[in-house]
Design a protein around this motif. Structure first.
Motif, PDB file in Angstrom:
ATOM      1  N   GLN A  31      25.113  38.294  42.828  1.00 15.02           N
ATOM      2  CA  GLN A  31      26.498  38.679  43.086  1.00 15.02           C
ATOM      3  C   GLN A  31      26.617  39.980  43.865  1.00 15.02           C
ATOM      4  O   GLN A  31      27.722  40.353  44.275  1.00 15.02           O
ATOM      5  CB  GLN A  31      27.253  38.805  41.762  1.00 15.02           C
ATOM      6  N   HIS A  32      25.509  40.685  44.072  1.00 13.00           N
ATOM      7  CA  HIS A  32      25.564  41.957  44.801  1.00 13.00           C
ATOM      8  C   HIS A  32      26.083  41.726  46.226  1.00 13.00           C
ATOM      9  O   HIS A  32      25.777  40.716  46.870  1.00 13.00           O
ATOM     10  CB  HIS A  32      24.171  42.586  44.848  1.00 13.00           C
ATOM     11  N   ALA A  33      26.869  42.674  46.705  1.00 13.59           N
ATOM     12  CA  ALA A  33      27.473  42.532  48.031  1.00 13.59           C
ATOM     13  C   ALA A  33      26.425  42.353  49.122  1.00 13.59           C
ATOM     14  O   ALA A  33      26.644  41.611  50.094  1.00 13.59           O
ATOM     15  CB  ALA A  33      28.342  43.756  48.331  1.00 13.59           C
ATOM     16  N   ALA A  34      25.278  43.007  48.978  1.00 16.03           N
ATOM     17  CA  ALA A  34      24.228  42.892  50.002  1.00 16.03           C
ATOM     18  C   ALA A  34      23.685  41.467  50.059  1.00 16.03           C
ATOM     19  O   ALA A  34      23.515  40.902  51.155  1.00 16.03           O
ATOM     20  CB  ALA A  34      23.096  43.880  49.709  1.00 16.03           C
ATOM     21  N   THR A  35      23.438  40.874  48.897  1.00 11.60           N
ATOM     22  CA  THR A  35      22.937  39.498  48.872  1.00 11.60           C
ATOM     23  C   THR A  35      23.972  38.532  49.423  1.00 11.60           C
ATOM     24  O   THR A  35      23.648  37.635  50.219  1.00 11.60           O
ATOM     25  CB  THR A  35      22.555  39.090  47.438  1.00 11.60           C
ATOM     26  N   GLN A  36      25.235  38.695  49.022  1.00 11.62           N
ATOM     27  CA  GLN A  36      26.277  37.799  49.518  1.00 11.62           C
ATOM     28  C   GLN A  36      26.464  37.936  51.026  1.00 11.62           C
ATOM     29  O   GLN A  36      26.713  36.948  51.730  1.00 11.62           O
ATOM     30  CB  GLN A  36      27.591  38.072  48.781  1.00 11.62           C
ATOM     31  N   ALA A  37      26.321  39.158  51.543  1.00 14.83           N
ATOM     32  CA  ALA A  37      26.413  39.345  52.992  1.00 14.83           C
ATOM     33  C   ALA A  37      25.245  38.662  53.701  1.00 14.83           C
ATOM     34  O   ALA A  37      25.416  38.051  54.763  1.00 14.83           O
ATOM     35  CB  ALA A  37      26.428  40.842  53.319  1.00 14.83           C
ATOM     36  N   ASN A  38      24.061  38.754  53.121  1.00 19.32           N
ATOM     37  CA  ASN A  38      22.899  38.085  53.708  1.00 19.32           C
ATOM     38  C   ASN A  38      23.073  36.573  53.710  1.00 19.32           C
ATOM     39  O   ASN A  38      22.750  35.898  54.690  1.00 19.32           O
ATOM     40  CB  ASN A  38      21.626  38.468  52.946  1.00 19.32           C
ATOM     41  N   VAL A  39      23.592  36.032  52.613  1.00 22.32           N
ATOM     42  CA  VAL A  39      23.826  34.596  52.526  1.00 22.32           C
ATOM     43  C   VAL A  39      24.847  34.162  53.574  1.00 22.32           C
ATOM     44  O   VAL A  39      24.672  33.142  54.251  1.00 22.32           O
ATOM     45  CB  VAL A  39      24.287  34.210  51.105  1.00 22.32           C
ATOM     46  N   ALA A  40      25.930  34.929  53.715  1.00 18.16           N
ATOM     47  CA  ALA A  40      26.943  34.591  54.721  1.00 18.16           C
ATOM     48  C   ALA A  40      26.351  34.627  56.126  1.00 18.16           C
ATOM     49  O   ALA A  40      26.656  33.778  56.967  1.00 18.16           O
ATOM     50  CB  ALA A  40      28.123  35.552  54.621  1.00 18.16           C
ATOM     51  N   THR A  41      25.490  35.618  56.383  1.00 18.48           N
ATOM     52  CA  THR A  41      24.842  35.711  57.692  1.00 18.48           C
ATOM     53  C   THR A  41      23.977  34.485  57.958  1.00 18.48           C
ATOM     54  O   THR A  41      24.028  33.888  59.043  1.00 18.48           O
ATOM     55  CB  THR A  41      23.971  36.976  57.764  1.00 18.48           C
ATOM     56  N   LEU A  42      23.177  34.099  56.970  1.00 21.16           N
ATOM     57  CA  LEU A  42      22.290  32.952  57.145  1.00 21.16           C
ATOM     58  C   LEU A  42      23.084  31.663  57.348  1.00 21.16           C
ATOM     59  O   LEU A  42      22.761  30.854  58.218  1.00 21.16           O
ATOM     60  CB  LEU A  42      21.365  32.822  55.934  1.00 21.16           C
ATOM     61  N   ARG A  43      24.123  31.488  56.558  1.00 20.77           N
ATOM     62  CA  ARG A  43      24.938  30.282  56.718  1.00 20.77           C
ATOM     63  C   ARG A  43      25.632  30.259  58.073  1.00 20.77           C
ATOM     64  O   ARG A  43      25.783  29.206  58.686  1.00 20.77           O
ATOM     65  CB  ARG A  43      25.961  30.197  55.586  1.00 20.77           C
ATOM     66  N   GLY A  44      26.039  31.431  58.531  1.00 17.71           N
ATOM     67  CA  GLY A  44      26.648  31.505  59.845  1.00 17.71           C
ATOM     68  C   GLY A  44      25.691  31.127  60.963  1.00 17.71           C
ATOM     69  O   GLY A  44      26.117  30.716  62.040  1.00 17.71           O
ATOM     70  N   ARG A  45      24.397  31.259  60.715  1.00 23.93           N
ATOM     71  CA  ARG A  45      23.381  30.873  61.705  1.00 23.93           C
ATOM     72  C   ARG A  45      22.946  29.424  61.552  1.00 23.93           C
ATOM     73  O   ARG A  45      22.044  28.975  62.251  1.00 23.93           O
ATOM     74  CB  ARG A  45      22.156  31.780  61.570  1.00 23.93           C
ATOM     75  N   GLY A  46      23.551  28.712  60.629  1.00 22.79           N
ATOM     76  CA  GLY A  46      23.228  27.305  60.469  1.00 22.79           C
ATOM     77  C   GLY A  46      22.194  27.014  59.417  1.00 22.79           C
ATOM     78  O   GLY A  46      21.774  25.861  59.254  1.00 22.79           O
ATOM     79  N   ILE A  47      21.734  28.030  58.671  1.00 23.43           N
ATOM     80  CA  ILE A  47      20.790  27.805  57.586  1.00 23.43           C
ATOM     81  C   ILE A  47      21.553  27.334  56.353  1.00 23.43           C
ATOM     82  O   ILE A  47      22.576  27.907  55.986  1.00 23.43           O
ATOM     83  CB  ILE A  47      19.993  29.080  57.273  1.00 23.43           C
ATOM     84  N   MET A  48      21.066  26.284  55.723  1.00 25.85           N
ATOM     85  CA  MET A  48      21.710  25.755  54.527  1.00 25.85           C
ATOM     86  C   MET A  48      21.234  26.544  53.310  1.00 25.85           C
ATOM     87  O   MET A  48      20.039  26.579  53.027  1.00 25.85           O
ATOM     88  CB  MET A  48      21.371  24.272  54.357  1.00 25.85           C
ATOM     89  N   VAL A  49      22.150  27.188  52.622  1.00 26.79           N
ATOM     90  CA  VAL A  49      21.828  27.928  51.402  1.00 26.79           C
ATOM     91  C   VAL A  49      22.456  27.176  50.229  1.00 26.79           C
ATOM     92  O   VAL A  49      23.675  27.086  50.127  1.00 26.79           O
ATOM     93  CB  VAL A  49      22.333  29.377  51.457  1.00 26.79           C
ATOM     94  N   ILE A  50      21.617  26.624  49.379  1.00 29.05           N
ATOM     95  CA  ILE A  50      22.086  25.855  48.233  1.00 29.05           C
ATOM     96  C   ILE A  50      22.634  26.813  47.171  1.00 29.05           C
ATOM     97  O   ILE A  50      22.032  27.847  46.889  1.00 29.05           O
ATOM     98  CB  ILE A  50      20.934  25.011  47.646  1.00 29.05           C
ATOM     99  N   GLU A  51      23.766  26.453  46.589  1.00 25.59           N
ATOM    100  CA  GLU A  51      24.340  27.291  45.543  1.00 25.59           C
ATOM    101  C   GLU A  51      23.456  27.269  44.295  1.00 25.59           C
ATOM    102  O   GLU A  51      23.047  26.195  43.841  1.00 25.59           O
ATOM    103  CB  GLU A  51      25.737  26.792  45.166  1.00 25.59           C
ATOM    104  N   PRO A  52      23.163  28.420  43.714  1.00 29.12           N
ATOM    105  CA  PRO A  52      22.385  28.426  42.468  1.00 29.12           C
ATOM    106  C   PRO A  52      23.214  27.904  41.303  1.00 29.12           C
ATOM    107  O   PRO A  52      24.451  27.917  41.341  1.00 29.12           O
ATOM    108  CB  PRO A  52      22.039  29.905  42.281  1.00 29.12           C
TER     109      PRO A  52
END
Length: 412
Positions: A126-147
């Protein structure tokens, strides 16, 4: 048969990689494991090699491996790269483009689809840094599965658990499903005989549908936000219906606690600006269905908590970007642009005015003076250039199916 390059990160959930390999191979896929230094603290190369019946790669500096395969070839030989478990450290390195070991070098060098299955402590997730990283990766087309949500190895409870291997494999964007028992697994095939790839079926096969859902949260200070009561249920129901109709679905979700529908790529955001950026990055799309209740206003947030003792704060509001209007004039405007209008009076007049002002093709209008926001049912009007169509009071899942059927008809 799909060729999966499996990167095993350094977390306690690494033990699930063994079962994941077993299930993937049982379904006819091949698995090549890459074990990080952290992952080796939880599972051994010998275990993975025995289950995969494949060499296990561990080092960027192994002369034999580089001579026989080479990390560049290894990154290109697979059909899909799966990072499981994806630790907070791995997600951060992926987002920053760091390549300081074999796993991160492969991720930077690959030209194949990448899927990350995160697993970490709830506060780390839930940390803002992790959520920002996830948003960045998803924005690049990487699929991030929800835990998954549940009890952690550390004793805390919340989202951050690695989903079960069967659930992870079911979400992989393979040509055919990766698990026996899936509807597209060849009828009568014995376990281990593999999959027979089936073409995508459904009225939206081959189409890309963009959906936004939920509220946005506009920060006032580190603990307070401007928000609304949107639950995201209607947008998620529409995304699920579109996936069931055969579409490739990108779901941009505000802060909601809903599971990701099967077959849907989800991008989590908080603010209106983040939602617009994610929607823009998801284009081109054949249709965009913008269900999210986006906050109209934002403020410049205070870096410290506003104290009650200081009296009522003086907030200076500024308008948020208008996502519907922006996509309405976008160079990559979807062929069909659908907006939602949540109103409390003069419903049809306001919906038609919104359709014209924002450049939308359709507006789905609903009266939110009752318990619609957060409830399980909805009564809507579909407002188009041809007029108004009133639908009965229905479960939100049925509203989603009806709307998706109309979208498929329009795109046909």
């Amino acid at each position: 048969m799909a060729r999966i390059l499996l990167i095993v990160g350094g977390g306690i959930a690494a033990y699930k990689a063994s079962e994941l390999i077993r299930l993937a191979r049982r379904a006819g896929n091949s698995v090549t494991p890459v074990l990080t230094a952290g992952g080796a603290h939880f599972v051994t190369p010998m275990t993975l090699a025995a289950l995969a019946e494949s060499p296990v790669y561990t080092s960027l500096w192994d002369l034999k491996d580089e001579t026989e395969m080479g990390h560049i070839q290894l990154s290109r030989a697979a059909d899909l790269v799966l990072v499981c478990p994806a630790t907070a450290d791995l997600l951060a390195k992926m987002a920053a483009g760091i390549a300081d070991d074999l796993a991160t070098t492969l991720l930077l060098a690959t030209d194949k689809p990448v899927v990350a299955a995160p697993a970490m402590n709830v506060r780390m997730w839930q940390h803002a840094a992790t959520q920002a990283n996830v948003a960045t990766l998803r924005g690049r087309g990487i699929m991030v599965i929800e835990p998954d949500e549940g009890e952690m190895a550390c004793g805390e409870y919340g989202p951050g658990r690695l989903p079960e291997p069967a659930a992870i494999l079911a979400q992989l964007p393979l040509e055919a499903p990766a698990l026996p028992g899936h509807p597209e697994f060849q009828a009568g095939a014995a376990p281990g005989e593999g999959l027979v790839p089936q073409p995508a079926a459904g009225p939206l096969a081959g189409k890309h549908i963009l959906v936004t859902a939920g509220p946005t949260h506009e920060p006032i200070d580190p603990v307070r936000v401007i928000a609304n009561r949107s639950s995201g249920k209607q947008g998620f129901a529409i995304a699920a219906a579109a996936a069931q109709a055969g579409a490739r679905v990108t779901l941009v979700a505000g802060p909601v606690s809903l599971p990701t529908p099967g077959g849907v790529t989800r991008i989590d955001v908080e603010t209106a600006e983040q939602m617009l950026a994610a929607a823009d990055a998801a284009l081109p799309a054949d249709a965009a269905i913008l269900v999210a209740a986006v906050a109209d206003w934002k403020v410049a947030p205070s870096p410290t908590k506003l104290k009650k003792s200081a009296g009522p704060p003086r907030l200076e509001f500024a308008p948020n970007p208008d996502i519907l209007a922006t996509l309405g004039r976008h160079p990559l405007r979807p062929r069909l642009l659908v907006g939602f209008a949540a109103e409390t009076g003069d419903l049809l007049a306001q919906a038609e005015a919104k359709r014209n002002a924002k450049g939308a093709d359709w507006i789905v209008a609903n009266d939110v003076s009752g318990d619609v926001m957060g409830g399980g049912t909805n009564q809507v009007h579909l407002v188009t250039a041809g007029g108004d169509e009133e639908w009965d009071h229905l479960p939100k899942e049925e509203v989603g199916r009806r709307l998706v059927a109309r979208v498929a008809e329009a795109l046909r």
